[in-house]
Design a protein around this motif. Structure first.
Motif, PDB file in Angstrom:
ATOM      1  N   GLY A  27      -5.098  -1.658  -3.439  1.00 55.39           N
ATOM      2  CA  GLY A  27      -4.832   0.176  -3.252  1.00 55.39           C
ATOM      3  C   GLY A  27      -5.785   0.905  -4.171  1.00 55.39           C
TER       4      GLY A  27
ATOM      5  N   VAL B 166      -4.749  -7.305   3.620  1.00 53.92           N
ATOM      6  CA  VAL B 166      -4.941  -6.218   3.937  1.00 53.92           C
ATOM      7  C   VAL B 166      -3.760  -5.657   4.481  1.00 53.92           C
TER       8      VAL B 166
ATOM      9  N   LEU C  20       0.813  -1.114   0.015  1.00 51.94           N
ATOM     10  CA  LEU C  20       0.258   0.007  -0.109  1.00 51.94           C
ATOM     11  C   LEU C  20       0.632   1.291  -0.307  1.00 51.94           C
ATOM     12  N   ASP C  21       0.700   1.843  -0.782  1.00 54.27           N
ATOM     13  CA  ASP C  21       1.260   3.707  -0.573  1.00 54.27           C
ATOM     14  C   ASP C  21       0.319   4.551   0.430  1.00 54.27           C
ATOM     15  N   THR C  22       1.836   4.663   1.067  1.00 58.76           N
ATOM     16  CA  THR C  22       1.079   5.167   2.908  1.00 58.76           C
ATOM     17  C   THR C  22       1.062   7.374   2.433  1.00 58.76           C
TER      18      THR C  22
ATOM     19  N   ARG D 119      -2.057   7.969  -0.091  1.00 58.99           N
ATOM     20  CA  ARG D 119      -2.552   7.478  -0.059  1.00 58.99           C
ATOM     21  C   ARG D 119      -3.791   7.942   1.620  1.00 58.99           C
TER      22      ARG D 119
ATOM     23  N   ALA E 276      -5.853   1.372   4.499  1.00 64.22           N
ATOM     24  CA  ALA E 276      -4.767   2.135   3.695  1.00 64.22           C
ATOM     25  C   ALA E 276      -4.010   3.221   5.162  1.00 64.22           C
TER      26      ALA E 276
ATOM     27  N   ALA F  61      -0.183  -6.310   2.840  1.00 61.11           N
ATOM     28  CA  ALA F  61      -0.273  -5.485   2.189  1.00 61.11           C
ATOM     29  C   ALA F  61      -0.004  -3.809   2.393  1.00 61.11           C
TER      30      ALA F  61
ATOM     31  N   VAL G 193      -8.970  -2.955  -0.911  1.00 59.00           N
ATOM     32  CA  VAL G 193      -8.291  -1.649  -0.455  1.00 59.00           C
ATOM     33  C   VAL G 193      -6.708  -2.529   0.170  1.00 59.00           C
ATOM     34  N   ALA G 194      -6.747  -3.446  -0.328  1.00 56.71           N
ATOM     35  CA  ALA G 194      -5.023  -4.400  -0.272  1.00 56.71           C
ATOM     36  C   ALA G 194      -4.691  -4.309  -1.377  1.00 56.71           C
TER      37      ALA G 194
ATOM     38  N   VAL H 292      -8.583   2.707  -0.379  1.00 57.52           N
ATOM     39  CA  VAL H 292      -8.147   3.267   1.005  1.00 57.52           C
ATOM     40  C   VAL H 292      -8.748   3.357   2.017  1.00 57.52           C
TER      41      VAL H 292
ATOM     42  N   GLY I  60      -1.356  -2.516   5.675  1.00 57.04           N
ATOM     43  CA  GLY I  60      -2.239  -1.944   6.006  1.00 57.04           C
ATOM     44  C   GLY I  60      -3.129  -2.273   7.490  1.00 57.04           C
TER      45      GLY I  60
END
Length: 263
Positions: A200, A222, A146-148, A150, A249, A225, A197-198, A203, A227
């Protein structure tokens, strides 16, 4: 990874593929299905749900007869191995019977009440989400992380609802989200939205009341990934009961806890 988890993970992926193919065959013939209602006219079931769950149960019983098994349609068989399979054969039955592709097969394996395997197969999209504790999550073999950056403000949140909770509660959650500058979707499958969610795509996801078979696989995805997953009690008889479901996320956790009014 322990050998016990590894062999169950491989089997879960294989079963999800076969169960997804059977479910897709029913989906393509859905005009001939007899649809029944359970708790209310929105809570529906068909022979497809039951036969897909039977297929999954038969495979698990054949390979791991001492494992427990909880499925939405036929309930809990307790095991003695410390492992319990938690399965929703078709999550999103309402979209399924109405000809929408937003449904999936959800398979989780718990070890001593902790989800250690999560596999979600979305046949209409030819997507398999797979994860095992400590070994990450993937979508069709591609690693998910996951992109922090977002957040609620630059992403989309999944919101679920059902008649276990009052409409005013769901409306308040949506109002809270919109006031924070967020936006939402509901596609009819909580398990699939947790998988999103996992991946991306969302969020976060919040539903005031879900059962373990709807969310355990998604929780593992999640978490693996990167989250956050809110605690969901599954000890003893609690495994058969529902609870709040919340996953997000990293960059959306604080805001979405406010939205859902979680401590």
């Amino acid at each position: 990874m322990s050998q016990e988890i590894a062999v169950r993970w491989k089997l879960a992926e294989k079963i999800a593929e076969e169960a997804g193919a059977l479910a897709l065959d029913y989906y393509n013939k859905r005009d001939s299905l007899v649809i029944e209602t359970k708790r209310d006219p929105q809570d529906v079931v068909s022979i497809a749900d039951r036969n897909v769950e039977k297929l999954i149960r038969e495979h698990v019983t054949k390979h791991f007869p001492e494992d427990g098994f909880l499925g939405e349609e036929f309930g809990l068989n307790e095991g003695s191995s410390g492992f319990t399979w938690v399965v929703d054969p078709i999550d999103g039955t309402s979209p399924f019977v109405n000809g929408m592709p937003n449904w999936c097969v959800s398979i989780a394996v718990l070890q001593d009440n902790d989800p250690v395997i999560g596999v979600i197969r979305a046949p209409c999209f030819d997507e398999t989400y797979s994860s095992a504790k400590g070994y990450g999550a993937s979508l069709n073999g591609k690693a998910l992380m996951l992109d922090t950056t977002r957040t609620v403000q630059n992403g989309v949140t999944g919101i679920g609802s059902n008649n276990y909770v009052p409409p005013q509660s769901v409306a308040r959650t949506i109002e809270n989200l919109l006031e924070l500058g967020g936006n939402f979707i509901r596609n009819g499958s909580g398990a699939l939205m947790l998988a999103y969610v996992a991946a991306g795509r969302l969020v976060g996801y919040y539903e005031p009341y879900m059962h373990a078979w709807d969310c355990m696989a998604g929780f593992n995805l999640v978490r693996e990934a990167g989250g956050y997953v809110h605690p969901f009690p599954v000890e003893g008889e609690l495994l058969k009961k529902g609870n709040k479901v919340f996953a997000a996320a990293p960059g959306a956790v604080a805001d979405l806890k406010k939205v859902a009014q979680l401590d």
